[in-house]
Scaffold this motif. Sequence first.
Motif, mmCIF file in Angstrom:
data_model
loop_
_atom_site.group_PDB
_atom_site.id
_atom_site.type_symbol
_atom_site.label_atom_id
_atom_site.label_comp_id
_atom_site.label_asym_id
_atom_site.label_seq_id
_atom_site.Cartn_x
_atom_site.Cartn_y
_atom_site.Cartn_z
ATOM 1 N N GLN A 137 -12.357 5.642 -4.831
ATOM 2 C CA GLN A 137 -11.797 6.838 -4.227
ATOM 3 C C GLN A 137 -10.927 7.576 -5.244
ATOM 4 O OE1 GLN A 137 -12.689 7.935 -1.250
ATOM 5 N NE2 GLN A 137 -13.992 6.120 -0.994
ATOM 6 N N SER A 194 -7.897 9.052 -6.995
ATOM 7 C CA SER A 194 -6.539 8.536 -6.969
ATOM 8 C C SER A 194 -5.525 9.667 -6.755
ATOM 9 C CB SER A 194 -6.232 7.823 -8.288
ATOM 10 O OG SER A 194 -4.886 7.480 -8.386
ATOM 11 N N SER A 195 -4.385 9.310 -6.158
ATOM 12 C CA SER A 195 -3.300 10.265 -5.937
ATOM 13 C C SER A 195 -2.320 10.281 -7.104
ATOM 14 C CB SER A 195 -2.543 9.899 -4.655
ATOM 15 O OG SER A 195 -2.000 8.590 -4.755
ATOM 16 N N THR A 249 -2.866 3.640 -2.334
ATOM 17 C CA THR A 249 -3.383 4.991 -2.082
ATOM 18 C C THR A 249 -2.321 6.076 -2.163
ATOM 19 O OG1 THR A 249 -3.076 4.634 0.290
ATOM 20 C CG2 THR A 249 -5.238 4.098 -0.638
ATOM 21 N N SER A 287 0.801 -1.224 0.000
ATOM 22 C CA SER A 287 0.000 0.000 0.000
ATOM 23 C C SER A 287 0.829 1.267 0.000
ATOM 24 C CB SER A 287 -0.936 0.003 1.210
ATOM 25 O OG SER A 287 -0.192 -0.062 2.416
ATOM 26 N N SER A 289 -6.527 -0.373 -6.198
ATOM 27 C CA SER A 289 -7.296 0.373 -5.194
ATOM 28 C C SER A 289 -6.577 0.504 -3.860
ATOM 29 C CB SER A 289 -8.661 -0.291 -4.985
ATOM 30 O OG SER A 289 -8.508 -1.620 -4.514
ATOM 31 N N SER A 290 -5.699 -0.438 -3.529
ATOM 32 C CA SER A 290 -4.978 -0.368 -2.256
ATOM 33 C C SER A 290 -3.742 0.520 -2.326
ATOM 34 C CB SER A 290 -4.560 -1.772 -1.808
ATOM 35 O OG SER A 290 -3.662 -2.348 -2.734
#
Length: 509
Positions: A271, A273-274, A248, A224, A245-246
Amino acid sequence: MDKGISVTLWLLLLVCHTGSTESQTFCPARCQCFTPAKLLCADERMSSLPKNISTQVKELIIMITPLAYLLPNSFRESPHLNKLVFYNNALRSVHSQAFEDLTELQELEISGSPWLDHLFLGTFSKQRNLTKLLLNFNRFKTVLPGTFDSLKQLETLQMKGNIISHLPTFLLQNLHNLHVLDLSQNKLAEVHRGMFSGLDKLEIFRMNYNLIQNLSSDTFHNVSQLVELSLEGNKISELANEIFSSLTKLRVLNLRGNLLTTFSDKVFGIQPSSLKELNLKGNKLRELSPLSQLTSLAHLILSSNQLSNLPSDIFSNVTALETLDLSENQLQLLPEGIFYELLGMKEINLQKNNISKVDVKLFEDQMLIQQLYLSDNQLQNLPSGFLDSFVVQHTVRLHGNPWKCDCHMWYLHDWVMKNSQEIEMLEKMFCKGPAYLNGQAVASIGREQLVCQISDKEMPDVSSCTLKATNDTMIVKCKVNESSPLTVKVQFQEEGGSITEHILKSVFP
Protein backbone atom coordinates in the motif's frame (compact mmCIF):
# COMPACT_ATOMS: atom_id res chain seq x y z
CA MET A 1 24.29 14.15 29.28
CA ASP A 2 21.48 15.99 27.54
CA LYS A 3 22.88 19.49 27.12
CA GLY A 4 19.44 20.96 26.37
CA ILE A 5 18.08 19.79 29.73
CA SER A 6 21.23 20.96 31.51
CA VAL A 7 20.99 24.47 30.09
CA THR A 8 17.30 24.66 30.95
CA LEU A 9 17.90 23.70 34.55
CA TRP A 10 20.75 26.15 34.97
CA LEU A 11 18.54 28.92 33.60
CA LEU A 12 15.92 27.87 36.11
CA LEU A 13 18.51 28.06 38.87
CA LEU A 14 19.41 31.58 37.76
CA VAL A 15 15.77 32.63 37.87
CA CYS A 16 15.47 31.22 41.38
CA HIS A 17 18.39 33.29 42.62
CA THR A 18 16.82 36.43 41.21
CA GLY A 19 13.45 35.85 42.89
CA SER A 20 11.79 38.43 45.07
CA THR A 21 12.72 38.91 48.75
CA GLU A 22 9.16 38.11 49.76
CA SER A 23 9.33 34.68 48.10
CA GLN A 24 12.51 33.77 50.04
CA THR A 25 10.76 33.83 53.44
CA PHE A 26 9.07 30.42 53.09
CA CYS A 27 12.04 28.55 51.53
CA PRO A 28 13.75 25.67 53.34
CA ALA A 29 17.44 26.03 54.06
CA ARG A 30 19.77 25.61 51.06
CA CYS A 31 16.87 26.01 48.63
CA GLN A 32 15.59 28.80 46.44
CA CYS A 33 12.02 29.79 45.59
CA PHE A 34 10.68 32.14 42.96
CA THR A 35 6.95 31.47 43.54
CA PRO A 36 5.14 29.83 46.46
CA ALA A 37 4.49 26.85 44.18
CA LYS A 38 8.02 26.30 42.82
CA LEU A 39 11.04 25.22 44.84
CA LEU A 40 14.58 24.45 43.70
CA CYS A 41 17.31 22.92 45.87
CA ALA A 42 20.85 22.80 44.49
CA ASP A 43 23.52 22.53 47.16
CA GLU A 44 26.60 20.30 47.25
CA ARG A 45 26.14 19.89 51.02
CA MET A 46 22.56 18.60 50.88
CA SER A 47 22.65 14.89 51.73
CA SER A 48 18.96 14.57 52.62
CA LEU A 49 15.64 15.95 51.42
CA PRO A 50 14.70 19.44 52.67
CA LYS A 51 12.40 19.62 55.70
CA ASN A 52 9.24 21.68 56.18
CA ILE A 53 8.38 22.04 52.51
CA SER A 54 5.30 24.24 52.21
CA THR A 55 2.07 22.50 51.22
CA GLN A 56 1.76 25.19 48.52
CA VAL A 57 4.73 23.78 46.62
CA LYS A 58 3.64 22.05 43.43
CA GLU A 59 6.99 21.78 41.64
CA LEU A 60 10.19 20.59 43.33
CA ILE A 61 13.57 20.35 41.62
CA ILE A 62 16.59 18.83 43.36
CA MET A 63 19.87 18.96 41.45
CA ILE A 64 23.63 18.65 41.97
CA THR A 65 23.51 17.24 45.49
CA PRO A 66 25.16 14.23 47.24
CA LEU A 67 21.69 12.85 48.00
CA ALA A 68 22.14 9.06 47.75
CA TYR A 69 18.93 7.43 48.99
CA LEU A 70 15.19 8.06 48.74
CA LEU A 71 13.56 6.37 51.74
CA PRO A 72 9.96 5.17 52.26
CA ASN A 73 7.36 7.96 52.33
CA SER A 74 10.01 10.57 51.57
CA PHE A 75 7.33 13.04 50.49
CA ARG A 76 4.69 12.50 53.15
CA GLU A 77 4.71 16.26 53.92
CA SER A 78 4.27 17.21 50.23
CA PRO A 79 1.36 15.13 48.91
CA HIS A 80 0.25 17.85 46.47
CA LEU A 81 3.37 17.86 44.29
CA ASN A 82 2.55 17.54 40.59
CA LYS A 83 6.13 17.87 39.29
CA LEU A 84 9.26 16.35 40.83
CA VAL A 85 12.74 16.44 39.27
CA PHE A 86 15.98 14.82 40.43
CA TYR A 87 18.83 15.87 38.16
CA ASN A 88 22.58 15.21 38.46
CA ASN A 89 22.46 13.87 41.98
CA ALA A 90 24.35 10.98 43.60
CA LEU A 91 21.33 8.70 43.93
CA ARG A 92 22.15 5.03 44.47
CA SER A 93 18.76 3.62 45.43
CA VAL A 94 15.10 4.60 45.32
CA HIS A 95 12.86 2.71 47.78
CA SER A 96 9.74 1.14 46.25
CA GLN A 97 7.60 3.29 48.59
CA ALA A 98 9.54 6.54 48.19
CA PHE A 99 6.74 8.13 46.13
CA GLU A 100 3.88 6.44 48.01
CA ASP A 101 2.21 9.74 48.96
CA LEU A 102 2.52 11.50 45.58
CA THR A 103 -0.82 10.47 44.10
CA GLU A 104 -1.25 13.80 42.27
CA LEU A 105 2.15 13.67 40.55
CA GLN A 106 2.01 14.34 36.79
CA GLU A 107 5.70 14.72 35.90
CA LEU A 108 8.63 12.81 37.39
CA GLU A 109 12.27 12.90 36.35
CA ILE A 110 15.19 10.96 37.79
CA SER A 111 18.15 11.66 35.50
CA GLY A 112 21.92 11.97 35.65
CA SER A 113 22.54 9.55 38.54
CA PRO A 114 25.50 7.42 37.42
CA TRP A 115 25.24 5.02 40.38
CA LEU A 116 21.51 4.31 40.08
CA ASP A 117 21.34 0.93 38.33
CA HIS A 118 17.88 -0.43 39.15
CA LEU A 119 14.31 0.34 40.18
CA PHE A 120 12.22 -1.79 42.53
CA LEU A 121 8.89 -3.22 41.46
CA GLY A 122 6.07 -0.97 42.66
CA THR A 123 8.09 2.25 42.63
CA PHE A 124 5.39 4.00 40.55
CA SER A 125 2.37 2.04 41.80
CA LYS A 126 0.57 5.14 43.17
CA GLN A 127 1.30 7.50 40.29
CA ARG A 128 -1.87 6.85 38.30
CA ASN A 129 -2.00 10.46 37.09
CA LEU A 130 1.58 10.51 35.79
CA THR A 131 1.83 11.71 32.16
CA LYS A 132 5.60 12.22 31.87
CA LEU A 133 8.39 9.98 33.20
CA LEU A 134 12.06 10.72 32.40
CA LEU A 135 14.74 8.23 33.50
CA ASN A 136 17.70 9.41 31.41
CA PHE A 137 21.47 9.03 31.83
CA ASN A 138 21.41 6.69 34.78
CA ARG A 139 22.90 3.21 34.92
CA PHE A 140 19.85 1.00 34.39
CA LYS A 141 20.72 -2.36 32.86
CA THR A 142 17.15 -3.65 32.66
CA VAL A 143 13.66 -2.75 33.84
CA LEU A 144 11.52 -5.31 35.67
CA PRO A 145 8.24 -6.53 34.15
CA GLY A 146 5.33 -4.64 35.68
CA THR A 147 7.35 -1.52 36.52
CA PHE A 148 5.03 0.69 34.46
CA ASP A 149 1.77 -1.28 34.77
CA SER A 150 -0.02 1.37 36.85
CA LEU A 151 0.91 4.28 34.55
CA LYS A 152 -2.12 4.10 32.27
CA GLN A 153 -2.13 7.87 31.67
CA LEU A 154 1.54 8.04 30.73
CA GLU A 155 2.19 9.96 27.49
CA THR A 156 5.97 10.38 27.56
CA LEU A 157 8.54 7.81 28.66
CA GLN A 158 12.27 8.42 28.23
CA MET A 159 15.03 6.01 29.24
CA LYS A 160 17.87 7.22 27.05
CA GLY A 161 21.53 7.14 27.97
CA ASN A 162 21.37 4.00 30.13
CA ILE A 163 22.91 0.58 29.46
CA ILE A 164 19.66 -1.31 28.94
CA SER A 165 20.28 -4.44 26.90
CA HIS A 166 16.91 -6.14 27.29
CA LEU A 167 13.28 -5.09 27.64
CA PRO A 168 10.73 -7.58 29.05
CA THR A 169 8.13 -8.67 26.52
CA PHE A 170 5.11 -7.06 28.20
CA LEU A 171 6.88 -4.14 29.87
CA LEU A 172 4.77 -1.55 28.04
CA GLN A 173 1.51 -3.45 27.66
CA ASN A 174 -0.62 -1.07 29.80
CA LEU A 175 0.70 2.19 28.35
CA HIS A 176 -2.25 2.76 26.04
CA ASN A 177 -1.82 6.54 26.01
CA LEU A 178 1.91 6.58 25.37
CA HIS A 179 2.88 9.12 22.73
CA VAL A 180 6.65 9.43 23.18
CA LEU A 181 9.07 6.58 23.84
CA ASP A 182 12.80 7.32 23.84
CA LEU A 183 15.24 4.42 24.29
CA SER A 184 18.22 6.12 22.68
CA GLN A 185 21.85 5.55 23.63
CA ASN A 186 21.34 2.17 25.28
CA LYS A 187 22.65 -1.29 24.43
CA LEU A 188 19.60 -3.01 23.06
CA ALA A 189 20.68 -5.85 20.81
CA GLU A 190 17.29 -7.17 19.70
CA VAL A 191 13.75 -5.96 19.10
CA HIS A 192 11.28 -8.81 19.31
CA ARG A 193 7.66 -9.26 18.47
CA GLY A 194 5.97 -8.72 21.85
CA MET A 195 8.08 -5.82 23.03
CA PHE A 196 5.57 -3.13 22.08
CA SER A 197 2.38 -5.09 22.61
CA GLY A 198 -0.48 -2.84 23.66
CA LEU A 199 0.92 0.51 22.51
CA ASP A 200 -2.11 1.15 20.32
CA LYS A 201 -1.76 4.95 20.56
CA LEU A 202 2.01 5.28 20.39
CA GLU A 203 2.77 8.35 18.26
CA ILE A 204 6.50 8.90 18.63
CA PHE A 205 8.97 6.09 19.13
CA ARG A 206 12.71 6.72 19.37
CA MET A 207 15.44 4.11 19.73
CA ASN A 208 18.46 6.24 18.83
CA TYR A 209 22.04 5.09 19.33
CA ASN A 210 21.20 1.57 20.47
CA LEU A 211 22.78 -1.63 19.22
CA ILE A 212 19.77 -3.17 17.51
CA GLN A 213 20.92 -5.67 14.93
CA ASN A 214 17.88 -7.68 13.86
CA LEU A 215 14.35 -6.52 13.08
CA SER A 216 11.61 -8.95 12.07
CA SER A 217 8.37 -8.30 10.22
CA ASP A 218 6.47 -8.71 13.53
CA THR A 219 8.48 -6.15 15.48
CA PHE A 220 6.02 -3.29 14.93
CA HIS A 221 2.88 -5.38 14.62
CA ASN A 222 1.12 -3.82 17.64
CA VAL A 223 2.08 -0.16 17.23
CA SER A 224 -0.05 0.78 14.25
CA GLN A 225 -0.54 4.35 15.49
CA LEU A 226 3.12 5.27 15.24
CA VAL A 227 3.71 8.70 13.73
CA GLU A 228 7.45 9.00 14.26
CA LEU A 229 9.89 6.10 14.44
CA SER A 230 13.59 6.61 15.08
CA LEU A 231 16.09 3.75 15.04
CA GLU A 232 19.10 6.00 14.71
CA GLY A 233 22.61 4.91 15.55
CA ASN A 234 22.09 1.15 15.72
CA LYS A 235 23.70 -1.74 13.88
CA ILE A 236 20.82 -2.55 11.52
CA SER A 237 22.20 -4.09 8.35
CA GLU A 238 18.99 -5.38 6.78
CA LEU A 239 15.27 -4.61 6.84
CA ALA A 240 12.73 -7.34 6.17
CA ASN A 241 10.07 -6.76 3.52
CA GLU A 242 6.86 -5.33 4.99
CA ILE A 243 8.49 -4.68 8.35
CA PHE A 244 6.73 -1.30 8.48
CA SER A 245 3.55 -2.39 6.68
CA SER A 246 1.38 -2.07 9.80
CA LEU A 247 2.54 1.49 10.47
CA THR A 248 -0.12 3.11 8.32
CA LYS A 249 0.14 6.47 10.08
CA LEU A 250 3.91 6.73 10.12
CA ARG A 251 5.11 10.20 9.13
CA VAL A 252 8.80 10.23 10.09
CA LEU A 253 11.25 7.33 9.83
CA ASN A 254 14.81 7.88 11.04
CA LEU A 255 17.29 5.13 10.15
CA ARG A 256 20.35 7.35 10.30
CA GLY A 257 23.71 5.90 11.30
CA ASN A 258 23.09 2.19 10.72
CA LEU A 259 24.75 -0.39 8.45
CA LEU A 260 22.21 -0.68 5.63
CA THR A 261 23.74 -1.42 2.22
CA THR A 262 20.47 -1.34 0.30
CA PHE A 263 16.98 0.05 0.78
CA SER A 264 13.67 -0.77 -0.89
CA ASP A 265 10.16 0.59 -0.44
CA LYS A 266 9.02 -3.02 0.00
CA VAL A 267 9.59 -2.50 3.71
CA PHE A 268 6.28 -0.57 3.70
CA GLY A 269 4.25 -3.32 2.03
CA ILE A 270 2.11 -2.99 -1.07
CA GLN A 271 0.00 0.00 0.00
CA PRO A 272 1.17 3.59 -0.62
CA SER A 273 2.92 4.84 2.47
CA SER A 274 1.96 7.95 4.45
CA LEU A 275 5.62 8.69 5.18
CA LYS A 276 6.64 12.36 4.98
CA GLU A 277 10.29 12.20 6.03
CA LEU A 278 12.87 9.44 5.54
CA ASN A 279 16.39 9.78 6.94
CA LEU A 280 19.00 7.27 5.74
CA LYS A 281 22.07 9.40 6.34
CA GLY A 282 25.31 7.75 7.37
CA ASN A 283 24.57 4.17 6.36
CA LYS A 284 26.54 2.13 3.82
CA LEU A 285 24.01 2.30 0.99
CA ARG A 286 25.36 1.16 -2.36
CA GLU A 287 22.07 0.82 -4.20
CA LEU A 288 18.46 1.97 -4.00
CA SER A 289 15.34 0.58 -5.58
CA PRO A 290 12.60 2.87 -6.98
CA LEU A 291 10.60 4.41 -4.14
CA SER A 292 7.27 4.12 -5.90
CA GLN A 293 5.26 3.48 -2.70
CA LEU A 294 6.38 6.72 -1.04
CA THR A 295 3.85 8.94 -2.77
CA SER A 296 3.59 11.31 0.23
CA LEU A 297 7.32 11.68 0.86
CA ALA A 298 8.42 15.32 1.16
CA HIS A 299 11.89 15.08 2.71
CA LEU A 300 14.50 12.46 1.80
CA ILE A 301 18.01 12.36 3.30
CA LEU A 302 20.50 10.01 1.63
CA SER A 303 23.74 11.81 2.47
CA SER A 304 26.98 10.18 3.63
CA ASN A 305 26.49 6.83 1.92
CA GLN A 306 28.28 4.98 -0.89
CA LEU A 307 25.88 5.55 -3.79
CA SER A 308 27.63 5.69 -7.18
CA ASN A 309 24.55 5.61 -9.42
CA LEU A 310 20.77 5.87 -9.18
CA PRO A 311 17.96 4.33 -11.26
CA SER A 312 16.37 6.83 -13.63
CA ASP A 313 12.91 6.03 -12.21
CA ILE A 314 13.86 6.12 -8.51
CA PHE A 315 11.64 9.17 -7.86
CA SER A 316 9.04 8.53 -10.54
CA ASN A 317 6.07 8.44 -8.11
CA VAL A 318 7.53 10.60 -5.36
CA THR A 319 5.86 13.72 -6.74
CA ALA A 320 5.42 15.37 -3.31
CA LEU A 321 9.19 15.56 -2.75
CA GLU A 322 10.40 18.98 -1.58
CA THR A 323 13.92 18.41 -0.23
CA LEU A 324 16.51 15.86 -1.33
CA ASP A 325 19.96 15.42 0.19
CA LEU A 326 22.38 13.25 -1.81
CA SER A 327 25.55 14.90 -0.55
CA GLU A 328 28.72 13.00 0.35
CA ASN A 329 28.17 10.02 -1.92
CA GLN A 330 30.10 8.76 -4.96
CA LEU A 331 27.72 9.83 -7.74
CA GLN A 332 29.35 10.50 -11.11
CA LEU A 333 26.37 11.02 -13.40
CA LEU A 334 22.66 11.61 -12.91
CA PRO A 335 20.11 10.25 -15.41
CA GLU A 336 18.55 13.00 -17.52
CA GLY A 337 14.97 12.40 -16.32
CA ILE A 338 15.66 11.50 -12.70
CA PHE A 339 13.81 14.61 -11.41
CA TYR A 340 11.07 14.56 -14.03
CA GLU A 341 7.73 15.96 -12.79
CA LEU A 342 9.04 16.73 -9.29
CA LEU A 343 7.44 20.16 -9.58
CA GLY A 344 7.44 21.01 -5.86
CA MET A 345 11.16 20.50 -5.28
CA LYS A 346 12.65 23.30 -3.16
CA GLU A 347 16.07 21.98 -2.17
CA ILE A 348 18.52 19.61 -3.86
CA ASN A 349 21.90 18.92 -2.27
CA LEU A 350 24.46 17.17 -4.50
CA GLN A 351 27.64 18.53 -2.97
CA LYS A 352 30.69 16.36 -2.29
CA ASN A 353 30.15 13.77 -5.01
CA ASN A 354 32.13 12.97 -8.17
CA ILE A 355 29.73 14.48 -10.70
CA SER A 356 31.63 15.52 -13.83
CA LYS A 357 28.79 16.18 -16.27
CA VAL A 358 25.13 17.21 -16.06
CA ASP A 359 22.40 17.21 -18.67
CA VAL A 360 21.00 20.58 -19.68
CA LYS A 361 17.45 19.39 -18.83
CA LEU A 362 18.32 17.87 -15.44
CA PHE A 363 16.39 20.51 -13.46
CA GLU A 364 13.93 21.49 -16.18
CA ASP A 365 10.88 20.84 -13.93
CA GLN A 366 12.32 22.37 -10.76
CA MET A 367 11.13 25.93 -11.35
CA LEU A 368 10.50 26.53 -7.62
CA ILE A 369 13.95 25.49 -6.48
CA GLN A 370 15.27 27.58 -3.58
CA GLN A 371 18.54 25.82 -2.80
CA LEU A 372 20.79 23.95 -5.22
CA TYR A 373 24.17 22.71 -4.02
CA LEU A 374 26.64 21.44 -6.63
CA SER A 375 29.83 22.31 -4.76
CA ASP A 376 32.81 19.98 -4.39
CA ASN A 377 32.24 17.85 -7.47
CA GLN A 378 34.25 17.38 -10.69
CA LEU A 379 32.37 19.83 -12.93
CA GLN A 380 34.41 21.74 -15.51
CA ASN A 381 31.51 23.66 -17.04
CA LEU A 382 27.71 23.73 -17.25
CA PRO A 383 25.68 23.43 -20.46
CA SER A 384 24.05 26.58 -21.82
CA GLY A 385 20.63 27.16 -20.23
CA PHE A 386 21.24 24.75 -17.34
CA LEU A 387 20.29 27.25 -14.61
CA ASP A 388 17.58 29.14 -16.49
CA SER A 389 14.52 27.16 -15.33
CA PHE A 390 14.30 28.65 -11.84
CA VAL A 391 11.71 31.39 -11.37
CA VAL A 392 12.01 32.19 -7.63
CA GLN A 393 14.93 33.61 -5.69
CA HIS A 394 17.34 30.82 -5.01
CA THR A 395 20.70 30.00 -3.46
CA VAL A 396 23.37 28.10 -5.40
CA ARG A 397 26.73 26.65 -4.38
CA LEU A 398 29.24 26.03 -7.16
CA HIS A 399 32.62 26.24 -5.42
CA GLY A 400 35.04 23.34 -5.11
CA ASN A 401 34.79 22.26 -8.76
CA PRO A 402 37.71 22.25 -11.24
CA TRP A 403 36.15 24.90 -13.52
CA LYS A 404 37.75 25.14 -16.96
CA CYS A 405 37.68 28.83 -17.77
CA ASP A 406 37.73 28.79 -21.56
CA CYS A 407 35.25 29.66 -24.31
CA HIS A 408 32.94 26.82 -23.22
CA MET A 409 32.34 28.67 -19.97
CA TRP A 410 30.72 31.75 -21.49
CA TYR A 411 27.23 30.77 -20.35
CA LEU A 412 28.21 30.00 -16.76
CA HIS A 413 30.38 33.11 -16.48
CA ASP A 414 27.54 35.33 -17.70
CA TRP A 415 25.14 33.67 -15.25
CA VAL A 416 27.55 34.07 -12.35
CA MET A 417 28.10 37.76 -13.04
CA LYS A 418 24.36 38.37 -13.36
CA ASN A 419 23.36 36.32 -10.29
CA SER A 420 26.32 36.87 -7.97
CA GLN A 421 24.04 37.71 -5.01
CA GLU A 422 22.48 34.25 -5.20
CA ILE A 423 25.75 32.30 -5.12
CA GLU A 424 27.08 31.27 -1.71
CA MET A 425 30.86 31.37 -1.23
CA LEU A 426 31.34 32.86 -4.69
CA GLU A 427 34.82 33.98 -3.62
CA LYS A 428 35.79 30.28 -3.40
CA MET A 429 34.72 29.48 -6.97
CA PHE A 430 38.09 29.21 -8.76
CA CYS A 431 39.34 28.35 -12.24
CA LYS A 432 41.35 25.13 -12.46
CA GLY A 433 42.40 25.68 -16.06
CA PRO A 434 43.79 26.78 -18.39
CA ALA A 435 47.11 27.17 -16.63
CA TYR A 436 47.32 30.95 -16.93
CA LEU A 437 43.98 31.31 -15.08
CA ASN A 438 44.54 28.57 -12.50
CA GLY A 439 43.55 29.72 -9.01
CA GLN A 440 41.76 32.87 -10.12
CA ALA A 441 38.19 33.48 -8.94
CA VAL A 442 35.67 33.03 -11.74
CA ALA A 443 33.98 36.31 -10.83
CA SER A 444 37.28 38.21 -11.09
CA ILE A 445 38.04 37.46 -14.73
CA GLY A 446 36.58 39.13 -17.81
CA ARG A 447 34.61 37.38 -20.49
CA GLU A 448 37.28 38.22 -23.06
CA GLN A 449 39.72 36.02 -21.12
CA LEU A 450 37.57 32.95 -21.72
CA VAL A 451 39.18 31.75 -24.94
CA CYS A 452 39.86 28.35 -26.43
CA GLN A 453 43.35 27.82 -27.77
CA ILE A 454 43.77 25.55 -30.78
CA SER A 455 46.70 23.19 -31.05
CA ASP A 456 48.61 22.65 -34.28
CA LYS A 457 46.90 19.32 -34.78
CA GLU A 458 43.47 20.91 -34.42
CA MET A 459 44.29 23.86 -36.72
CA PRO A 460 42.48 23.52 -40.09
CA ASP A 461 44.38 24.05 -43.35
CA VAL A 462 43.61 27.65 -44.31
CA SER A 463 46.52 28.07 -46.69
CA SER A 464 44.07 28.30 -49.58
CA CYS A 465 42.11 31.14 -47.90
CA THR A 466 42.69 34.85 -48.47
CA LEU A 467 41.34 37.87 -46.58
CA LYS A 468 40.56 41.13 -48.35
CA ALA A 469 39.23 44.32 -46.76
CA THR A 470 37.46 47.01 -48.77
CA ASN A 471 36.03 49.96 -46.82
CA ASP A 472 33.59 48.34 -44.32
CA THR A 473 33.54 44.96 -46.02
CA MET A 474 35.79 41.98 -45.36
CA ILE A 475 35.99 39.18 -47.92
CA VAL A 476 37.21 35.68 -47.06
CA LYS A 477 37.92 33.48 -50.09
CA CYS A 478 38.84 29.78 -49.67
CA LYS A 479 39.48 27.17 -52.33
CA VAL A 480 37.73 23.91 -51.44
CA ASN A 481 37.12 20.51 -52.96
CA GLU A 482 35.15 17.40 -52.04
CA SER A 483 38.08 15.93 -50.13
CA SER A 484 38.53 18.99 -47.90
CA PRO A 485 35.17 20.33 -46.67
CA LEU A 486 35.38 23.58 -44.72
CA THR A 487 33.14 25.47 -42.27
CA VAL A 488 33.53 29.22 -41.73
CA LYS A 489 32.01 30.94 -38.67
CA VAL A 490 31.63 34.71 -38.54
CA GLN A 491 30.87 36.31 -35.17
CA PHE A 492 29.66 39.90 -34.55
CA GLN A 493 30.05 41.07 -30.94
CA GLU A 494 28.05 44.11 -29.86
CA GLU A 495 29.07 46.60 -27.15
CA GLY A 496 26.84 44.90 -24.58
CA GLY A 497 28.72 41.64 -25.09
CA SER A 498 26.03 39.73 -27.02
CA ILE A 499 27.32 37.74 -29.98
CA THR A 500 25.59 37.00 -33.27
CA GLU A 501 27.08 34.08 -35.22
CA HIS A 502 26.77 33.14 -38.90
CA ILE A 503 27.94 29.76 -40.19
CA LEU A 504 28.82 28.83 -43.82
CA LYS A 505 29.66 25.28 -44.86
CA SER A 506 31.01 24.09 -48.18
CA VAL A 507 28.31 21.94 -49.79
CA PHE A 508 28.86 19.50 -52.65
CA PRO A 509 26.20 17.85 -54.85
